[in-house]
Design a protein around this motif. Structure first.
Motif, PDB file in Angstrom:
ATOM      1  N   VAL A   1       0.913  -1.285   0.274  1.00  0.00           N
ATOM      2  CA  VAL A   1      -0.003  -0.044  -0.159  1.00  0.00           C
ATOM      3  C   VAL A   1       0.845   1.036  -0.257  1.00  0.00           C
ATOM      4  N   SER A   2       0.566   2.389  -0.365  1.00  0.00           N
ATOM      5  CA  SER A   2       1.420   3.299  -0.821  1.00  0.00           C
ATOM      6  C   SER A   2       0.650   4.583  -0.538  1.00  0.00           C
TER       7      SER A   2
ATOM      8  N   ILE B   1       0.290   7.982   2.614  1.00  0.00           N
ATOM      9  CA  ILE B   1       0.496   8.742   3.421  1.00  0.00           C
ATOM     10  C   ILE B   1       0.568   8.458   4.681  1.00  0.00           C
TER      11      ILE B   1
ATOM     12  N   LYS C   1      -8.659  -1.983   5.814  1.00  0.00           N
ATOM     13  CA  LYS C   1      -8.290  -0.872   7.095  1.00  0.00           C
ATOM     14  C   LYS C   1      -6.881  -0.796   7.159  1.00  0.00           C
ATOM     15  N   LEU C   2      -6.264   0.599   7.117  1.00  0.00           N
ATOM     16  CA  LEU C   2      -4.877   0.603   7.666  1.00  0.00           C
ATOM     17  C   LEU C   2      -5.254   1.255   8.968  1.00  0.00           C
ATOM     18  N   PRO C   3      -4.195   0.997   9.714  1.00  0.00           N
ATOM     19  CA  PRO C   3      -4.233   1.826  10.901  1.00  0.00           C
ATOM     20  C   PRO C   3      -4.374   3.264  11.872  1.00  0.00           C
TER      21      PRO C   3
ATOM     22  N   GLY D   1      -3.778   7.429  11.241  1.00  0.00           N
ATOM     23  CA  GLY D   1      -2.413   8.174  10.389  1.00  0.00           C
ATOM     24  C   GLY D   1      -2.362   7.551   9.149  1.00  0.00           C
ATOM     25  N   TYR D   2      -3.107   6.563   8.916  1.00  0.00           N
ATOM     26  CA  TYR D   2      -2.533   6.416   7.940  1.00  0.00           C
ATOM     27  C   TYR D   2      -3.283   6.310   6.416  1.00  0.00           C
ATOM     28  N   SER D   3      -3.277   7.459   5.144  1.00  0.00           N
ATOM     29  CA  SER D   3      -3.827   6.777   4.397  1.00  0.00           C
ATOM     30  C   SER D   3      -3.483   6.245   2.622  1.00  0.00           C
ATOM     31  N   ALA D   4      -4.721   5.627   2.078  1.00  0.00           N
ATOM     32  CA  ALA D   4      -3.285   5.143   1.104  1.00  0.00           C
ATOM     33  C   ALA D   4      -4.373   5.484  -0.262  1.00  0.00           C
TER      34      ALA D   4
END
Lengths: 141, 141
Positions: free
Chosen positions: A131-132, A134, B117-119, B121-124
Motif C-alpha cells: 500500500v502506498s 501517506i 483497513k489501515l491503522p 494515521g495512514y491514508s492509502a
DNA sequence: ATAACAAATGCAACAAAGTTGCAAAAAGAA
DNA sequence: TTCTTTTTGCAACTTTGTTGCATTTGTTAT
C-alpha cells in the motif's frame, strides 16, 4: 542493550558473529523501517565493502532474519522478520506500506493480508500486499 | 489487424507514431503477459537502442498505456492498461500473478484487490497485490 | 590460551542496468 | 515540400550487482 540482542539473534540463526553482520543487524533494529541495500551501504559507512553488504543481506534472508519487500522502483527493501520466521520459511502475512512523502517503507504488522479467491487453475504460494500513500508520521493532513 | 490497433492506440494517447513505439506496443499486444525492460530489449531485437526502450516505456507509463508491476527481483514488469487508464491516472485495481515455474507475470483482471483497513494515521493512495505461485498454464499439478 | 579448521571479508575485475547530452534522423504540421 | 518539433542513436558515464581468490577473522577442540 542492543549489543547483546544482536549477538543473540546471530547466534540463534547459526550465523557466525562478525563486525559486519553485527553492524547491519543493529541498523535494522534501530531503524524500525525497511532498508534497501543502498540505505545500508550508506549508513554502515565506509567500514564495509559493498560485496559484504550483498552477502550479509543474502545470508540474513536465507536464515529468515529479514524478509524482502518488492517495490516499483528497482530497489528492494528488507525488514526484520518476527520471531516466527526461520530458515527461509517466512511467516510474513502483513501489509507493507510505502510513504509517498518521506519514502519510508514500513511493515504494518497489525494489518493482515486478506485472502483472495484465484481463478480456476491458479494456486497461490505467497501473497504480498503493497500500500502506498501517506504514513502516520507524514500525515499532518 | 494488429497494425492498425497499435497506431490507433498511439494516436489516441498523443504520442507520435514511430517504428520503435509501434514495435514495443505490438509486443505488449501479442504477449498477453507482463514484460520487463530486458524482455523487450531481447524481443525487439537489435533494431532498437537500449535507451529508446527506456524512453519508450517511460512515455507509455506517463500516458497511461501501461502500468508497472513491482517485483522482488529487481526487474519491474510492465503490462497494458485497460481503456480506463489515461495520462498517469491508473485505474488498475486487479491482482498480479507471478508464476514460480514459468516466471511469467500476468494481470488477473477478474480478481479485484480487496480493500483493507489501515491503522489510524495512514491514508492509502494505491494498493498493489502480488500473488506468486503456479499459474494456469503450468498447473499440471 | 592456542592451534587447526571453517567461514567471512576485501579486493579486483567484471557484467549488467540505468542515465544524460547532443547531433542526426524521422514525424507532424503548414 | 519545407519548416518545426520530437524522437532516436551514439558515446560516455554512473550505479548496481556478481564472481574468484587470497587474506583475515571467527569458531571449535584440545
Amino acid at each position: 542493550m542492543i549489543e547483546s540482542k544482536v549477538t543473540e539473534l546471530l547466534k540463534k540463526t547459526q550465523l557466525s558473529v562478525t563486525d559486519g553482520r553485527r553492524r547491519i543487524l543493529e541498523l535494522f533494529l534501530q531503524h524500525e523501517g525497511a532498508l534497501s541495500h543502498g540505505d545500508i551501504e550508506k549508513k554502515a559507512g565506509e567500514k564495509f565493502d559493498r560485496v559484504t553488504v550483498y552477502r550479509t543481506l543474502q545470508a540474513f534472508l536465507e536464515k529468515g532474519l529479514i524478509h524482502s519487500i518488492p517495490s516499483s522502483d528497482n530497489s528492494i527493501r528488507y525488514a526484520l522478520c518476527k520471531d516466527d520466521c526461520s530458515d527461509g520459511h517466512h511467516q510474513d502475512d502483513h501489509v507493507h506500506f510505502i510513504c509517498n512523502r518521506c519514502g519510508n517503507t514500513t511493515c504494518l504488522e497489525e494489518v493482515v493480508v486478506p485472502s483472495i479467491k484465484l481463478p480456476r487453475g491458479y494456486s497461490a504460494q505467497q501473497v504480498e500486499m503493497l500500500v502506498s500513500g501517506i504514513c502516520k508520521s507524514c500525515g499532518g493532513a
